[in-house]
Design a protein around this motif. Structure first.
Motif, PDB file in Angstrom:
ATOM      1  N   PHE A 126      11.579  11.461   4.716  1.00  0.00           N
ATOM      2  CA  PHE A 126      11.318  10.664   5.915  1.00  0.00           C
ATOM      3  C   PHE A 126      10.050   9.828   5.753  1.00  0.00           C
ATOM      4  O   PHE A 126      10.039   8.632   6.055  1.00  0.00           O
ATOM      5  CB  PHE A 126      11.211  11.574   7.147  1.00  0.00           C
ATOM      6  CG  PHE A 126      10.854  10.833   8.399  1.00  0.00           C
ATOM      7  CD1 PHE A 126      11.808  10.088   9.066  1.00  0.00           C
ATOM      8  CD2 PHE A 126       9.567  10.890   8.896  1.00  0.00           C
ATOM      9  CE1 PHE A 126      11.476   9.392  10.223  1.00  0.00           C
ATOM     10  CE2 PHE A 126       9.224  10.198  10.056  1.00  0.00           C
ATOM     11  CZ  PHE A 126      10.186   9.454  10.723  1.00  0.00           C
ATOM     12  N   ALA A 127       8.980  10.457   5.271  1.00  0.00           N
ATOM     13  CA  ALA A 127       7.723   9.728   5.079  1.00  0.00           C
ATOM     14  C   ALA A 127       7.892   8.623   4.043  1.00  0.00           C
ATOM     15  O   ALA A 127       7.396   7.500   4.238  1.00  0.00           O
ATOM     16  CB  ALA A 127       6.618  10.696   4.653  1.00  0.00           C
ATOM     17  N   GLY A 128       8.584   8.914   2.953  1.00  0.00           N
ATOM     18  CA  GLY A 128       8.819   7.896   1.934  1.00  0.00           C
ATOM     19  C   GLY A 128       9.623   6.731   2.471  1.00  0.00           C
ATOM     20  O   GLY A 128       9.320   5.558   2.187  1.00  0.00           O
ATOM     21  N   ALA A 129      10.632   7.030   3.270  1.00  0.00           N
ATOM     22  CA  ALA A 129      11.433   5.965   3.878  1.00  0.00           C
ATOM     23  C   ALA A 129      10.589   5.131   4.832  1.00  0.00           C
ATOM     24  O   ALA A 129      10.701   3.901   4.860  1.00  0.00           O
ATOM     25  CB  ALA A 129      12.628   6.569   4.614  1.00  0.00           C
ATOM     26  N   LEU A 130       9.730   5.789   5.589  1.00  0.00           N
ATOM     27  CA  LEU A 130       8.847   5.065   6.509  1.00  0.00           C
ATOM     28  C   LEU A 130       7.913   4.128   5.749  1.00  0.00           C
ATOM     29  O   LEU A 130       7.746   2.962   6.137  1.00  0.00           O
ATOM     30  CB  LEU A 130       8.049   6.064   7.353  1.00  0.00           C
ATOM     31  CG  LEU A 130       7.128   5.471   8.406  1.00  0.00           C
ATOM     32  CD1 LEU A 130       7.928   4.680   9.436  1.00  0.00           C
ATOM     33  CD2 LEU A 130       6.349   6.579   9.087  1.00  0.00           C
ATOM     34  N   PHE A 131       7.321   4.614   4.673  1.00  0.00           N
ATOM     35  CA  PHE A 131       6.458   3.755   3.854  1.00  0.00           C
ATOM     36  C   PHE A 131       7.244   2.589   3.273  1.00  0.00           C
ATOM     37  O   PHE A 131       6.743   1.472   3.181  1.00  0.00           O
ATOM     38  CB  PHE A 131       5.781   4.553   2.735  1.00  0.00           C
ATOM     39  CG  PHE A 131       4.571   5.313   3.179  1.00  0.00           C
ATOM     40  CD1 PHE A 131       3.357   4.670   3.355  1.00  0.00           C
ATOM     41  CD2 PHE A 131       4.648   6.676   3.435  1.00  0.00           C
ATOM     42  CE1 PHE A 131       2.235   5.373   3.775  1.00  0.00           C
ATOM     43  CE2 PHE A 131       3.541   7.382   3.848  1.00  0.00           C
ATOM     44  CZ  PHE A 131       2.321   6.731   4.029  1.00  0.00           C
ATOM     45  N   GLY A 132       8.495   2.849   2.876  1.00  0.00           N
ATOM     46  CA  GLY A 132       9.336   1.778   2.358  1.00  0.00           C
ATOM     47  C   GLY A 132       9.661   0.733   3.414  1.00  0.00           C
ATOM     48  O   GLY A 132       9.664  -0.471   3.146  1.00  0.00           O
ATOM     49  N   LEU A 133       9.929   1.204   4.644  1.00  0.00           N
ATOM     50  CA  LEU A 133      10.270   0.277   5.728  1.00  0.00           C
ATOM     51  C   LEU A 133       9.111  -0.636   6.089  1.00  0.00           C
ATOM     52  O   LEU A 133       9.319  -1.815   6.397  1.00  0.00           O
ATOM     53  CB  LEU A 133      10.723   1.057   6.964  1.00  0.00           C
ATOM     54  CG  LEU A 133      12.113   1.668   6.904  1.00  0.00           C
ATOM     55  CD1 LEU A 133      12.344   2.564   8.111  1.00  0.00           C
ATOM     56  CD2 LEU A 133      13.175   0.579   6.830  1.00  0.00           C
ATOM     57  N   ILE A 134       7.907  -0.088   6.089  1.00  0.00           N
ATOM     58  CA  ILE A 134       6.755  -0.926   6.463  1.00  0.00           C
ATOM     59  C   ILE A 134       6.092  -1.564   5.240  1.00  0.00           C
ATOM     60  O   ILE A 134       5.058  -2.199   5.359  1.00  0.00           O
ATOM     61  CB  ILE A 134       5.729  -0.134   7.306  1.00  0.00           C
ATOM     62  CG1 ILE A 134       5.178   1.076   6.544  1.00  0.00           C
ATOM     63  CG2 ILE A 134       6.344   0.300   8.620  1.00  0.00           C
ATOM     64  CD1 ILE A 134       4.089   1.823   7.276  1.00  0.00           C
ATOM     65  N   GLU A 135       6.730  -1.378   4.099  1.00  0.00           N
ATOM     66  CA  GLU A 135       6.328  -2.023   2.844  1.00  0.00           C
ATOM     67  C   GLU A 135       4.862  -1.782   2.473  1.00  0.00           C
ATOM     68  O   GLU A 135       4.103  -2.703   2.202  1.00  0.00           O
ATOM     69  CB  GLU A 135       6.626  -3.519   2.898  1.00  0.00           C
ATOM     70  CG  GLU A 135       8.110  -3.799   3.030  1.00  0.00           C
ATOM     71  CD  GLU A 135       8.440  -5.277   3.057  1.00  0.00           C
ATOM     72  OE1 GLU A 135       7.524  -6.110   2.975  1.00  0.00           O
ATOM     73  OE2 GLU A 135       9.638  -5.586   3.158  1.00  0.00           O
ATOM     74  N   THR A 136       4.481  -0.523   2.498  1.00  0.00           N
ATOM     75  CA  THR A 136       3.148  -0.132   2.053  1.00  0.00           C
ATOM     76  C   THR A 136       3.290   0.813   0.865  1.00  0.00           C
ATOM     77  O   THR A 136       4.308   1.495   0.718  1.00  0.00           O
ATOM     78  CB  THR A 136       2.361   0.583   3.165  1.00  0.00           C
ATOM     79  OG1 THR A 136       3.089   1.728   3.589  1.00  0.00           O
ATOM     80  CG2 THR A 136       2.129  -0.324   4.351  1.00  0.00           C
ATOM     81  N   PRO A 137       2.292   0.867   0.001  1.00  0.00           N
ATOM     82  CA  PRO A 137       2.381   1.787  -1.140  1.00  0.00           C
ATOM     83  C   PRO A 137       2.357   3.245  -0.678  1.00  0.00           C
ATOM     84  O   PRO A 137       1.697   3.581   0.300  1.00  0.00           O
ATOM     85  CB  PRO A 137       1.138   1.465  -1.973  1.00  0.00           C
ATOM     86  CG  PRO A 137       0.354   0.471  -1.222  1.00  0.00           C
ATOM     87  CD  PRO A 137       1.102   0.065  -0.008  1.00  0.00           C
ATOM     88  N   ILE A 138       3.089   4.069  -1.377  1.00  0.00           N
ATOM     89  CA  ILE A 138       3.114   5.486  -1.019  1.00  0.00           C
ATOM     90  C   ILE A 138       1.827   6.167  -1.475  1.00  0.00           C
ATOM     91  O   ILE A 138       1.252   5.809  -2.505  1.00  0.00           O
ATOM     92  CB  ILE A 138       4.342   6.196  -1.620  1.00  0.00           C
ATOM     93  CG1 ILE A 138       4.365   6.082  -3.146  1.00  0.00           C
ATOM     94  CG2 ILE A 138       5.620   5.683  -1.012  1.00  0.00           C
ATOM     95  CD1 ILE A 138       5.448   6.895  -3.809  1.00  0.00           C
ATOM     96  N   PRO A 139       1.355   7.142  -0.705  1.00  0.00           N
ATOM     97  CA  PRO A 139       0.130   7.855  -1.088  1.00  0.00           C
ATOM     98  C   PRO A 139       0.433   8.987  -2.066  1.00  0.00           C
ATOM     99  O   PRO A 139       0.109  10.144  -1.835  1.00  0.00           O
ATOM    100  CB  PRO A 139      -0.380   8.390   0.247  1.00  0.00           C
ATOM    101  CG  PRO A 139       0.862   8.614   1.037  1.00  0.00           C
ATOM    102  CD  PRO A 139       1.813   7.524   0.617  1.00  0.00           C
ATOM    103  N   ALA A 140       1.096   8.653  -3.151  1.00  0.00           N
ATOM    104  CA  ALA A 140       1.482   9.637  -4.164  1.00  0.00           C
ATOM    105  C   ALA A 140       1.493   8.937  -5.512  1.00  0.00           C
ATOM    106  O   ALA A 140       1.544   7.712  -5.577  1.00  0.00           O
ATOM    107  CB  ALA A 140       2.862  10.193  -3.848  1.00  0.00           C
TER     108      ALA A 140
END
Length: 65
Positions: free
Chosen positions: A14-28
C-alpha cells in the motif's frame, strides 16, 4: 506470526503504491543490494541477541569521561 507478516507485506505494498501514485521516491533502497544490506543488519542484530553478547554502552561512556 504469519498474519503479522501478511499485514506487514500489505502495508508495504500500500505504501509503495501510494508513493508511486504521488510520484515520489520510495524511502527504501532502490536495488536488491540495498535490500540485502537491510536483511543483513537484521540478521546480525538477531544473531548477537541469540548468542547473548552485549556491551554496556553507558559504562563504556562513563569510563571515558
Amino acid at each position: 506470526m504469519a498474519s503479522q507478516l501478511v499485514l506487514a507485506l500489505l502495508a508495504g505494498v500500500f505504501a509503495g503504491a501510494l508513493f508511486g501514485l504521488i510520484e515520489t521516491p520510495i524511502p527504501a533502497p532502490p536495488n536488491l543490494a540495498g535490500i540485502l544490506g537491510i536483511v543483513g543488519i537484521y540478521l546480525g542484530y538477531k544473531g548477537v541477541q541469540r548468542l547473548g553478547f552485549h556491551v554496556d554502552l553507558s559504562g563504556v561512556l562513563a569510563s571515558l569521561f
